[in-house]
Design a protein around this motif. Structure first.
Motif: not given
Ligand code: C5P
Length: 223
Positions: A76, A105-106, A108-110, A112, A114-115
């Motif tokens: 993270t 994944k989480e 990057s999504r939270c 916003k 790029k992973k």
């Protein structure tokens, strides 16, 4: 894929001043800089931001290997640092690898963002290893959701032949012909690494220790 291999400079230096000197000198010939254990211990996020502000990208090579929860938290943090890619040891085990993939994944999504690419270390290029042992580790890492693996150019073609899916190969241990191997055991030349199907070539000492690092980098890129 072969003509798209990119050079990553391993910024294996002992202080920020030297690291910044090499980034100034070698960007934009080199567009990705590897921050490893030594430099991150000294320079931390400051050097990561410095490289990014210059317009280049960071390969964070801290080779995570710990309990799943700790690795997930470190992942993270790596996402927050906006690095292009980072490493973790495949031998850390499936639970650790899956926790890392989920955290990437989480986060990057939270956030916003790029992973980053998750790159699994198979067997260090300073060690002797059979291609089969490298293959087993690579399969395990990719099965857990990693984006790619680190291996020597000596195994890269073998892995490409055996693993049918699309994945990234990062190869250290690159040595121009006649250069010193140092502690590396499974070395290859730039041409051999590209031919083997590697996507990213990690180069440290052959550029850092050259009398003219920019010239050395340009010659390597020309190859
Ligand atoms: O100086 P040299 O070109 O040998 O540097 C190679 C770099 O690649 C070092 O920073 C080393 O930590 C890194 N590396 C490696 N083998 C791996 C993964 C990373 O040599 N399996």
């Amino acid at each position: 894929m072969k003509d798209k291999a990119k050079i990553i400079l391993a910024l294996d230096v002992g202080n920020l001043k030297k690291a910044k000197y090499f980034v100034h000198k070698l960007y934009p010939e080199i567009k990705i800089f590897k921050v490893g254990l030594q430099l991150f211990s000294i320079g931390g996020p400051e050097i990561v931001k410095f490289v990014q502000n210059k317009g280049a990208e960071v390969f964070l090579d801290l080779k995570f290997f710990d309990i799943p929860n700790t690795v997930a938290n470190a992942v993270t943090a790596a996402v927050q640092l906006k690095v292009k890619m980072f490493t973790l040891h495949i031998s850390g085990g499936e639970e650790m690898l899956k926790a890392a993939v989920k955290a990437a994944k989480e986060a990057s999504r939270c956030l916003k963002l790029k992973k980053p690419l998750l790159i699994g270390v198979t067997v260090l290029t300073s060690k002797k290893a059979s291609p089969q042992a490298v293959l087993e580790l690579a399969k395990k890492g990719l099965h857990c959701g990693l984006d790619g693996v680190v291996c020597s150019a000596r195994e890269a073609a073998f892995l490409r032949g055996k693993i049918k899916k699309n994945f990234i190969i990062v190869t250290p241990g690159i040595r121009p012909k006649d250069a010193k191997a140092g502690d590396q055991k499974r070395t290859a030349t730039v041409a051999e690494a590209i031919q083997s199907g590697s996507n990213f070539l990690v180069i440290g000492r052959p550029i850092l220790e050259a009398a003219d690092p920019l010239r050395a980098a340009k010659e390597i890129i020309k190859q």
